[in-house]
Design a protein around this motif. Structure first.
Motif, mmCIF file in Angstrom:
data_model
loop_
_atom_site.group_PDB
_atom_site.id
_atom_site.type_symbol
_atom_site.label_atom_id
_atom_site.label_comp_id
_atom_site.label_asym_id
_atom_site.label_seq_id
_atom_site.Cartn_x
_atom_site.Cartn_y
_atom_site.Cartn_z
ATOM 1 N N VAL A 160 7.259 9.040 -8.194
ATOM 2 C CA VAL A 160 7.086 8.565 -7.036
ATOM 3 C C VAL A 160 6.245 7.232 -7.122
ATOM 4 O O VAL A 160 5.459 7.129 -7.866
ATOM 5 N N LEU A 161 6.886 6.102 -6.680
ATOM 6 C CA LEU A 161 6.690 4.690 -6.817
ATOM 7 C C LEU A 161 6.283 4.108 -5.543
ATOM 8 O O LEU A 161 7.302 3.997 -4.891
ATOM 9 N N ASN A 162 5.088 3.635 -5.241
ATOM 10 C CA ASN A 162 4.727 3.121 -4.036
ATOM 11 C C ASN A 162 5.025 4.145 -2.753
ATOM 12 O O ASN A 162 5.508 3.652 -1.790
ATOM 13 N N GLY A 163 5.038 5.534 -3.018
ATOM 14 C CA GLY A 163 5.347 6.254 -1.954
ATOM 15 C C GLY A 163 6.866 6.723 -1.921
ATOM 16 O O GLY A 163 7.353 7.386 -0.848
ATOM 17 N N HIS A 164 7.734 5.885 -2.726
ATOM 18 C CA HIS A 164 9.274 6.325 -2.742
ATOM 19 C C HIS A 164 9.715 6.872 -4.155
ATOM 20 O O HIS A 164 8.984 6.587 -4.960
ATOM 21 N N ARG A 165 10.362 7.771 -3.923
ATOM 22 C CA ARG A 165 11.009 8.283 -5.233
ATOM 23 C C ARG A 165 11.938 7.862 -5.872
ATOM 24 O O ARG A 165 13.021 7.111 -5.102
ATOM 25 N N VAL A 166 11.795 7.584 -7.237
ATOM 26 C CA VAL A 166 12.814 6.648 -7.973
ATOM 27 C C VAL A 166 13.247 7.626 -9.271
ATOM 28 O O VAL A 166 12.532 8.555 -9.588
#
Length: 373
Positions: A160-166
């Motif tokens: 999770v990067l800045n609240g987004h799944r990457v």
């Protein structure tokens, strides 16, 4: 006197060996430290030196990439209006919070939003077109191979990067940045992770790179009203390295350590060389009795010091090459350049000659009367 100095070194090599190894060790420390300093702090400019642009546009007064702020799209328009500009490419840089496996916790990272076209400028020196194309996948990221362990993931892993799944779709080499983990994404993914359409930098490619300074001056003049500034790529890279070296405690600490290495090397070498000269006092006294002047004897000692310094430079350089090669295989940033080798060689030879001058004091005790004892 020069042949005499060489013959003395060859015949009495055991006596001068400690001095030679002291010089070699000093040279090794200086070169290895300088290689690591240039490698580690040089990574502050990895964004610039690994890319293909001739000019960079950013917020006025920016000293290093990490201190950048969003600039207006007027910077891009002003650049495209210049007849020498061939291409203007946005580079979106922002901070990130990476959350991978639970045992790794949260990691502060740097997000680099780059163009994914095969001929893109950003990271053109380290990303091949096939690897770059993987960033076209939604929420895809690329990291440096050496940072995988820090992030706790392998290729294909998700976080999770800045609240987004990457998802990690590939790894590169030479992407590590000073002060944090560098995460590469597409410009579209960077917009979703950060500040929308805001861009921190524009990278400019010119039709004639030799015109870089003239174009920079014109863009600087245009940027006074639009709140942006232009730098040549070399100038911006040097600016970033100087900031980390001289404006941060880490850089000043390393420079202070380099001074300590020089002083310690000079003291140890002078003591060992003085011991070697003291062990040859009877031979020097014999030469004085035969009519050789003290000035000639001083020349002998200085020539011996120079030969000891040359031996130390060669041995230290060979040792440094081995250490740097091992470090680079382990993904430790280290950089050796010809100018760096020359500077360190001059310092080592200066230490050797200064030690020779200090050893001249011992030569005062060479008295033909010693031969009567």
């Amino acid at each position: 006197m020069v042949p005499l100095a060489r013959k003395t070194l060859l015949y009495e090599w055991r006596r001068f060996l400690p001095s030679a190894f002291a010089i070699a060790f000093s040279g090794l420390l200086l070169l290895v430290q300088a290689a690591f300093v240039f490698g580690i702090f040089g990574s502050a400019a990895v964004y610039v030196r690994k890319s293909g642009g001739d000019l960079w546009l950013g917020f006025p007064g920016t000293q290093t990439i990490e201190l950048g702020r969003p600039i207006s799209s007027q910077a891009r328009i002003a650049a495209l209006m210049d007849p020498q500009v061939e291409r203007v490419e946005p580079f979106n840089w922002l901070d990130g919070d990476w959350r991978g496996p639970a045992d790794k916790g949260s990691v502060s990272v740097f997000i680099s939003g780059i163009d994914t076209r095969p001929d893109a400028l950003m990271y053109s020196a380290v990303l091949d077109p096939q690897l770059r194309a993987r960033l076209d996948e939604p929420d895809a990221v690329i990291v440096d191979r050496a940072d995988l362990g820090k992030l706790g993931l392998a290729i294909g892993g998700q976080a999770v990067l800045n609240g987004h799944r990457v998802r990690v779709v590939g790894v590169g080499s030479g992407l590590r940045a000073l002060g944090g983990v560098n995460i590469l994404t597409s410009l579209d993914t960077a917009r979703r992770l950060g500040n929308g359409d805001q861009v921190a930098y524009y990278v400019v490619k010119l039709r004639d790179p030799a015109q870089a300074k003239a174009v920079r001056a014109r863009l600087d003049a245009a940027g006074k009203g639009a709140r942006f500034q232009a730098w040549t790529s070399d100038a911006f890279a040097r600016r970033a390295v100087r900031y980390w070296l001289f404006e941060t405690g880490a850089g000043l600490g390393v420079l202070f350590l380099a001074v300590v290495v020089v002083l310690v090397g000079a003291v140890i070498t002078s003591q060992t060389l003085m011991g070697a000269v003291a062990g040859s006092l009877r031979e020097y006294a014999t030469l004085l009795a035969l009519g050789v002047g003290r000035r000639a004897l001083r020349r002998v000692v200085l020539v011996q010091a120079a030969w000891v310094g040359a031996f130390g430079i060669v041995v230290g350089a060979l040792g440094t090459v081995l250490v740097v090669a091992l470090a680079q295989r382990r993904d430790v940033p280290a950089q050796l350049t010809p100018s760096l080798i020359v500077i360190c060689a001059v310092l080592v030879m200066t230490i050797a000659l200064a030690s020779g001058l200090a050893a001249l004091r011992t030569l005062r005790n060479a008295d033909p009367a010693l031969l009567l004892r």
